[in-house]
Write a protein that holds these residues in place. Structure first.
Motif, PDB file in Angstrom:
ATOM      1  N   ILE A   1       0.199   8.299  -1.925  1.00  0.00           N
ATOM      2  CA  ILE A   1      -0.505   8.240  -0.640  1.00  0.00           C
ATOM      3  C   ILE A   1      -1.978   7.840  -0.796  1.00  0.00           C
ATOM      4  CG2 ILE A   1      -1.220   9.621   1.356  1.00  0.00           C
ATOM      5  CD1 ILE A   1       1.500  11.092   1.045  1.00  0.00           C
ATOM      6  N   PRO A   2      -2.735   8.402  -1.751  1.00  0.00           N
ATOM      7  CA  PRO A   2      -4.128   7.965  -1.871  1.00  0.00           C
ATOM      8  C   PRO A   2      -4.261   6.482  -2.217  1.00  0.00           C
ATOM      9  CG  PRO A   2      -3.801  10.004  -3.077  1.00  0.00           C
ATOM     10  CD  PRO A   2      -2.453   9.513  -2.651  1.00  0.00           C
ATOM     11  N   CYS A   3      -3.282   5.941  -2.923  1.00  0.00           N
ATOM     12  CA  CYS A   3      -3.363   4.533  -3.338  1.00  0.00           C
ATOM     13  C   CYS A   3      -3.053   3.576  -2.192  1.00  0.00           C
ATOM     14  CB  CYS A   3      -2.413   4.283  -4.505  1.00  0.00           C
ATOM     15  SG  CYS A   3      -2.881   5.192  -5.988  1.00  0.00           S
ATOM     16  N   ARG A   4      -2.559   4.086  -1.097  1.00  0.00           N
ATOM     17  CA  ARG A   4      -2.264   3.229   0.067  1.00  0.00           C
ATOM     18  C   ARG A   4      -3.535   2.724   0.729  1.00  0.00           C
ATOM     19  NH1 ARG A   4       2.515   6.866   2.774  1.00  0.00           N
ATOM     20  NH2 ARG A   4       3.831   6.924   0.920  1.00  0.00           N
ATOM     21  N   GLU A   5      -4.678   3.351   0.428  1.00  0.00           N
ATOM     22  CA  GLU A   5      -5.949   2.891   0.993  1.00  0.00           C
ATOM     23  C   GLU A   5      -6.246   1.445   0.599  1.00  0.00           C
ATOM     24  OE1 GLU A   5      -9.331   5.342   0.147  1.00  0.00           O
ATOM     25  OE2 GLU A   5      -8.221   7.160   0.575  1.00  0.00           O
ATOM     26  N   GLY A   6      -5.737   1.018  -0.540  1.00  0.00           N
ATOM     27  CA  GLY A   6      -5.976  -0.337  -1.018  1.00  0.00           C
ATOM     28  C   GLY A   6      -5.011  -1.354  -0.447  1.00  0.00           C
ATOM     29  N   GLY A   7      -4.153  -0.940   0.471  1.00  0.00           N
ATOM     30  CA  GLY A   7      -3.162  -1.830   1.060  1.00  0.00           C
ATOM     31  C   GLY A   7      -1.789  -1.527   0.505  1.00  0.00           C
ATOM     32  N   ILE A   8      -0.789  -1.606   1.343  1.00  0.00           N
ATOM     33  CA  ILE A   8       0.570  -1.236   0.950  1.00  0.00           C
ATOM     34  C   ILE A   8       1.136  -2.175  -0.111  1.00  0.00           C
ATOM     35  CG2 ILE A   8       1.787  -2.487   2.767  1.00  0.00           C
ATOM     36  CD1 ILE A   8       2.611   1.066   1.543  1.00  0.00           C
ATOM     37  N   GLU A   9       0.742  -3.468  -0.066  1.00  0.00           N
ATOM     38  CA  GLU A   9       1.244  -4.414  -1.058  1.00  0.00           C
ATOM     39  C   GLU A   9       0.772  -4.032  -2.460  1.00  0.00           C
ATOM     40  OE1 GLU A   9      -0.627  -5.538   1.627  1.00  0.00           O
ATOM     41  OE2 GLU A   9       1.140  -5.868   2.871  1.00  0.00           O
ATOM     42  N   ARG A  10      -0.482  -3.650  -2.567  1.00  0.00           N
ATOM     43  CA  ARG A  10      -1.022  -3.217  -3.857  1.00  0.00           C
ATOM     44  C   ARG A  10      -0.416  -1.882  -4.258  1.00  0.00           C
ATOM     45  NH1 ARG A  10      -7.424  -3.531  -3.610  1.00  0.00           N
ATOM     46  NH2 ARG A  10      -7.238  -3.202  -5.843  1.00  0.00           N
TER      47      ARG A  10
END
Length: 161
Positions: free
Chosen positions: A82-91
């Motif tokens: 979830i925290p990594c979704r800040e960079g965009g879902i594709e990433r």
């Protein structure tokens, strides 16, 4: 789990130290121990800058603690992290792990492609911590030199053995 424990310990230490140091300075000012000389003013600046640096670091650690708790939560909707979704879902779909940095503070999402990106931390935390920390150290050094000059001694750096 280790990141959580380290961040929790940092927050507890900061929460204990901030009020103690602030009250100590306020009591010293109220009792008149601070005579208003240059060394005393510099000591006050050093303490306040140090308190500011500690507060900003604790604020960043709180953000990291939230990101670690969210990343370790598991369960439904936990992939990608979830925290990594800040960079965009594709990433975020290519994220395989995360890493927590303590100095400088950071939550890094590690991708399978080899490139990483940092999320979950306000952009001002690390620069503010660095500036306030350097100000605290510099004013502390200047306060010591001013106190030694006021006492009629040569500053420590100028003394010979």
């Amino acid at each position: 789990m280790t990141d959580f424990l380290v961040l929790a310990a940092i927050l507890l230490a900061a929460l204990a130290a901030l009020p103690v140091l602030a009250v100590r300075e306020l009591v010293a000012l109220a009792r008149g121990r601070r005579r208003g000389g240059r060394a005393d003013r510099l000591r006050t600046v050093a303490l306040l800058s140090g308190l500011g640096a500690l507060a900003v670091y604790a604020w960043g650690a709180l953000h990291l603690l939230g990101a670690v708790l969210t990343a370790e939560d598991g369960g439904t909707d936990s992939s990608p992290l979830i925290p990594c979704r800040e960079g965009g879902i594709e990433r975020a779909l290519q994220v395989v792990d995360y890493d927590v940095g303590y100095l400088p503070l950071g939550f890094t999402c590690v991708r399978s492609t080899g490139d990483d990106y940092t999320v979950a931390l306000p952009g001002y935390v690390n620069p503010a911590f660095a500036v306030l920390g350097l100000a605290a150290v510099a004013s502390g050094i200047l306060a010591r030199a001013a106190a030694e000059r006021a006492d009629g001694r040569a500053p420590t750096a100028d003394r010979t053995r």
